[in-house]
Design an enzyme around this catalytic site. Structure first.
Site, PDB file in Angstrom:
ATOM      1  N   ARG A 101      -5.629 -11.445  -2.275  1.00 17.38           N
ATOM      2  CA  ARG A 101      -5.258 -10.480  -3.321  1.00 17.38           C
ATOM      3  C   ARG A 101      -6.005 -10.919  -4.573  1.00 17.38           C
ATOM      4  NH1 ARG A 101      -0.984  -6.890  -4.540  1.00 17.38           N
ATOM      5  NH2 ARG A 101      -0.306  -6.939  -6.729  1.00 17.38           N
ATOM      6  N   HIS A 128      -7.145  -0.916  -1.731  1.00 15.47           N
ATOM      7  CA  HIS A 128      -5.897  -1.559  -1.302  1.00 15.47           C
ATOM      8  C   HIS A 128      -5.529  -1.011   0.081  1.00 15.47           C
ATOM      9  CE1 HIS A 128      -2.281  -3.719  -1.365  1.00 15.47           C
ATOM     10  NE2 HIS A 128      -1.748  -3.333  -2.505  1.00 15.47           N
ATOM     11  N   GLN A 131      -1.863  -1.190   1.435  1.00 16.49           N
ATOM     12  CA  GLN A 131      -0.951  -0.220   0.832  1.00 16.49           C
ATOM     13  C   GLN A 131      -1.106   1.157   1.456  1.00 16.49           C
ATOM     14  OE1 GLN A 131       1.553  -0.621  -1.719  1.00 16.49           O
ATOM     15  NE2 GLN A 131       2.000   1.368  -0.788  1.00 16.49           N
ATOM     16  N   ASP A 219       0.932   5.815  -9.666  1.00 18.01           N
ATOM     17  CA  ASP A 219       0.913   4.363  -9.825  1.00 18.01           C
ATOM     18  C   ASP A 219       0.991   4.069 -11.318  1.00 18.01           C
ATOM     19  OD1 ASP A 219       0.715   1.646  -9.367  1.00 18.01           O
ATOM     20  OD2 ASP A 219      -1.326   1.684  -8.598  1.00 18.01           O
ATOM     21  N   CYS A 259       3.462   3.010  -5.290  1.00 22.32           N
ATOM     22  CA  CYS A 259       3.264   1.733  -4.598  1.00 22.32           C
ATOM     23  C   CYS A 259       4.025   0.581  -5.248  1.00 22.32           C
ATOM     24  CB  CYS A 259       1.776   1.416  -4.493  1.00 22.32           C
ATOM     25  SG  CYS A 259       0.946   1.200  -6.079  1.00 22.32           S
ATOM     26  N   ARG A 287       5.413  -1.460   4.070  1.00 27.49           N
ATOM     27  CA  ARG A 287       4.387  -2.491   3.887  1.00 27.49           C
ATOM     28  C   ARG A 287       4.558  -3.595   4.923  1.00 27.49           C
ATOM     29  NH1 ARG A 287       1.823  -3.481  -0.942  1.00 27.49           N
ATOM     30  NH2 ARG A 287       0.774  -5.073   0.310  1.00 27.49           N
TER      31      ARG A 287
END
Length: 300
Positions: A101, A128, A131, A219, A259, A287
């Site tokens: 990450r 991502h 996600q 987001d 998310c 997830r």
């Protein structure tokens, strides 16, 4: 095989991962699942802190009988100048996979180039993929399909937006993005989606973007690394809040995705986030199940 971009998977592989994620979700308490990754280890490198990414990776490995090591840059010689290539080569001798990450997408690309084990992009500034697999799983749970659905993205054209655009093109979904000038999705991502046959409308008007949509996604307006621009961003995005008035322009059975973490009262209201059309908690839970399917696919 690496998962650096959602494009590292074919549409068929995406469907297979989602099918397997559904199975693993249904048998969460089945003790036989603990043998799937028995003896396998995952090095999880974090330049950015996380709730869902860290917990999903660690619990996924534990549920499947493996082991995850949380490694911040303070825990690694990366913080003292060791090259990404050397870190990748060394970790490959110890673990069976690496998840990262990171801030810069080039970092995870370099890890993938030099590692001798699978590398998973657990978030970068460009994409991502973990996600978006959870998002696709959630959408398919609600509607029973992906192809033919319209997804409206409202807000910053960021990494999650980029992966959504690519996934929509891959899976036969229509895509509309409403973003203020200067915050549109990456041009290369839009071009790639077009080459895949995707239809992505980039609009200034959020009402137009959500009209007829089955999925409305958003987001945070200020992502990690953008804090210095917070005041400017809050002003630019004021019209792009997902609220009940906006949602009325989507289909009656539309679902809302975020998310997380959410800044309630900014990009989304409490009324929507906690309302009957919100699929955000299912999305968050997924997830775990989707990354289990990814880990199994890469490590077995």
């Amino acid at each position: 095989m690496n998962l650096i971009s959602i494009r590292d998977l074919s549409p068929g592989e995406v469907e297979a991962i989602l099918d397997r994620a559904d199975e693993l979700k249904a048998r969460r308490c089945d003790p036989s699942a603990r043998s799937i990754l028995a003896g396998k280890s995952l090095a999880a490198i974090f330049e950015k802190p996380s709730t869902r990414t860290r917990v999903s990776l660690e619990v996924a490995m534990a549920d499947l009988g493996g082991h995850a090591l949380y490694l911040s840059t303070k825990d690694l010689q990366l913080g003292r100048g060791e090259t990404i290539a050397d870190t990748a080569r060394v970790l490959s001798r110890f673990v069976h996979a690496i998840a990262a990450r990171v801030y810069d997408h080039k970092t995870v690309e370099e890890l993938g180039r030099y590692a001798e084990v699978p590398v998973i992009n657990a978030l970068s500034d460009l994409e991502h993929p973990c996600q978006i697999l959870a998002d696709l799983m959630t959408v398919r749970e609600r509607f029973g399909r992906l192809a033919g659905l319209k997804v409206a993205w409202v807000g910053d054209g960021n990494n999650v937006c980029n992966s959504t655009i690519l996934a929509a093109a891959m899976m036969g979904m229509e895509m509309a993005v409403a973003a203020p000038p200067g915050y549109e999705p990456d041009r290369k991502i839009l071009d790639l989606a077009e080459s895949l046959g995707g239809r992505t409308a980039v609009l200034a008007d959020p009402l137009e973007a959500v009209r007829g949509a089955e999925v409305v996604s958003t987001d945070t307006w200020v992502s990690m690394g953008d804090e210095a621009e917070a005041a400017k961003r809050l002003g630019a995005f004021r019209r792009y809040q997902v609220n009940s008035d906006l949602l009325r322009h989507a289909k009656e059975d539309a679902i809302v995705l975020h998310c997380l973490p959410a800044h309630r009262g900014h990009e989304i209201t409490d009324e929507v986030m906690d309302g009957p059309q919100s699929a955000i908690l299912d999305q968050s839970e997924n997830r775990l199940h989707s990354v289990k399917a990814v880990l199994e696919r890469l490590l077995v």
